[in-house]
Design an enzyme around this catalytic site. Structure first.
Site, PDB file in Angstrom:
ATOM      1  CG  ASN A  78      -1.970   0.985   1.329  1.00  0.00           C
ATOM      2  OD1 ASN A  78      -2.766   1.090   0.395  1.00  0.00           O
ATOM      3  ND2 ASN A  78      -2.053   1.732   2.420  1.00  0.00           N
TER       4      ASN A  78
ATOM      5  CD  GLU B 163      -4.269   4.835   3.711  1.00  0.00           C
ATOM      6  OE1 GLU B 163      -3.909   6.007   3.949  1.00  0.00           O
ATOM      7  OE2 GLU B 163      -3.590   3.838   4.048  1.00  0.00           O
TER       8      GLU B 163
ATOM      9  CG  HIS C 197      -4.264  10.181   1.536  1.00  0.00           C
ATOM     10  ND1 HIS C 197      -5.395  10.200   2.337  1.00  0.00           N
ATOM     11  CD2 HIS C 197      -3.557   9.095   1.918  1.00  0.00           C
ATOM     12  CE1 HIS C 197      -5.360   9.173   3.168  1.00  0.00           C
ATOM     13  NE2 HIS C 197      -4.256   8.485   2.930  1.00  0.00           N
TER      14      HIS C 197
HETATM   15  C1  XIL Z   1      -3.162   8.539   9.637  1.00  0.00           C
HETATM   16  C2  XIL Z   1      -4.363   8.636  10.581  1.00  0.00           C
HETATM   17  O1  XIL Z   1      -5.482   9.050   9.835  1.00  0.00           O
HETATM   18  C3  XIL Z   1      -4.083   9.608  11.708  1.00  0.00           C
HETATM   19  O2  XIL Z   1      -5.136   9.582  12.655  1.00  0.00           O
HETATM   20  C4  XIL Z   1      -2.762   9.243  12.392  1.00  0.00           C
HETATM   21  O3  XIL Z   1      -2.457  10.196  13.381  1.00  0.00           O
HETATM   22  C5  XIL Z   1      -1.638   9.171  11.369  1.00  0.00           C
HETATM   23  O4  XIL Z   1      -1.983   8.241  10.349  1.00  0.00           O
HETATM   24  N1  XIL Z   1      -1.322   6.895   5.170  1.00  0.00           N
HETATM   25  C6  XIL Z   1      -1.672   5.799   5.918  1.00  0.00           C
HETATM   26  C7  XIL Z   1      -2.530   5.971   7.114  1.00  0.00           C
HETATM   27  O5  XIL Z   1      -1.349   4.667   5.525  1.00  0.00           O
HETATM   28  O6  XIL Z   1      -2.247   5.020   8.118  1.00  0.00           O
HETATM   29  C8  XIL Z   1      -2.422   7.370   7.680  1.00  0.00           C
HETATM   30  O7  XIL Z   1      -3.386   7.492   8.725  1.00  0.00           O
HETATM   31  C9  XIL Z   1      -2.661   8.385   6.592  1.00  0.00           C
HETATM   32  C10 XIL Z   1      -1.637   8.258   5.513  1.00  0.00           C
END
Ligand code: XIL
Length: 333
Positions: A178, A243, A214
């Site tokens: 991932n 995500e 993201h």
């Molecule tokens: C983020 C969470 O949303 C937050 O609450 C935490 O403080 C930090 O991590 N990539 C990922 C996720 O794989 O695990 C991350 O999640 C966001 C970016």
């Protein structure tokens, strides 16, 4: 239209053998907040812990595991007929200090990681649909991320080992690599491709690639996304959007929310063609990591902070309904 009187995303998705889901916020979930849990059950057929299954959360002290929150999530998924994604076994972030603040011999670091993976995957054997085994191992400019504890301790070999150990602990779980910003074509997505290609060639048990997604305002599907999806799937790997969020500068205008809806709608259309699942990183703007991590940005998710459906929600629903025209909704009902 509110979400209450319109077709649920999970029902529309199920018609395609597809999974639509979200990350679950620790606080809202453990407090069992009613509007939060109601919507979670109503709309989604796959969930993932936003934080509850990360190393620091599961193992705050040496030889100590705190399973309560993660166990409750696993039970919740089963009780509500949802698949569960496990996130994440190996990552350079959210590691406990007892791991990062002492020195390890290579043998010790290796058995630490093996023990962690086998403990966690073994506990949930048969109950986790897919694991994000390794998260974010590639640097933003391509090549291995060298600021990773695991890379520094074990070299790139930790990646193949992690997949082997996870597979030994649950031979039926779908095992994912991932990462973020590797959706289009770039030096980073080339490196992701080469990594998973080499793992496949070496017969390492890897089955999928996660695109975190993201995104920021104005994101659109392009030919690059399709060709990247094609080359990854050409390796015999499945793909998921794991995500997704689309951050907006806040306060967001109606035009920004419409533009965001296009991002979600196009992503859903592409996911239906190429992916096993699309998960958003939370579903309500009430609980999103964006404002905390990207000051000045937010409003990134399909429901607003009062749990009202935004245009982004409707766009995903429409994409699922549009695809439903080729696969009639009454099939198998
Ligand atoms: C983020 C969470 O949303 C937050 O609450 C935490 O403080 C930090 O991590 N990539 C990922 C996720 O794989 O695990 C991350 O999640 C966001 C970016």
């Amino acid at each position: 239209m509110t979400a209450q009187n319109s077709p649920r995303l999970r029902d529309l998705a199920a018609q395609h053998g597809f999974y639509v889901g979200t990350a679950v916020h620790t606080g809202a979930f453990t407090r069992a907040e009613a509007p939060y849990c109601d919507l979670l059950k109503r709309e989604f057929n796959v969930i993932v812990a936003e934080n509850m299954m990360k190393f620091v959360e599961l193992s705050p002290a040496p030889d100590t595991y705190a399973w309560n929150a993660a166990d409750a999530l696993v039970d919740f998924a089963a009780a509500n007929d949802m698949k569960l994604r496990g996130h994440t076994l190996v990552w350079h972030q959210q590691l406990p200090q007892w791991v990062t603040h002492r020195s390890w011999t290579p043998e010790e670091a290796r058995s630490l990681l093996e023990r962690h993976i086998k403990t966690v995957v073994g506990r949930y054997r048969g109950r986790v649909w897919a694991w994000d085994v390794v998260n974010e191992a590639i640097a933003d400019t391509g090549g291995y991320r060298s600021d990773s504890f695991w890379y520094q301790q074990l070299g790139a070999e930790y990646i193949a080992l992690a997949f082997q150990w996870a597979h030994e602990a649950d031979p039926n779980a779908i095992l994912y690599y991932n990462d973020y910003e590797a959706e289009g074509l770039s030096p980073k997505s080339d490196s992701v491709y080469e990594l998973v290609r080499d793992l496949k060639q070496a017969e390492v048990p890897i089955h999928g690639v996660g695109w975190q997604m993201h995104l920021s305002e104005g994101w659109r599907v392009t030919a690059e996304h399709r060709s990247n999806a094609e080359r990854l799937r050409g390796l015999g790997l499945e793909l998921s959007m794991t995500e997704m969020d689309v951050r907006l500068s806040t306060p967001a205008s109606a035009a920004q929310l419409e533009s965001q809806a296009r991002s979600y709608g196009e992503a859903m259309e592409l996911a239906l063609e190429t992916c096993a699942a699309l998960l958003t990183w939370g579903f309500t703007d009430k609980y999103s990591w964006i404002p905390g991590f990207r000051p000045g940005y937010g409003a990134a998710l399909p429901f607003d902070a009062d749990y009202q459906a935004k245009p982004a929600y409707t766009a995903m629903q429409q994409a699922l309904l549009g695809a439903a025209q080729t696969a009639p909704l009454d099939q198998g009902a």
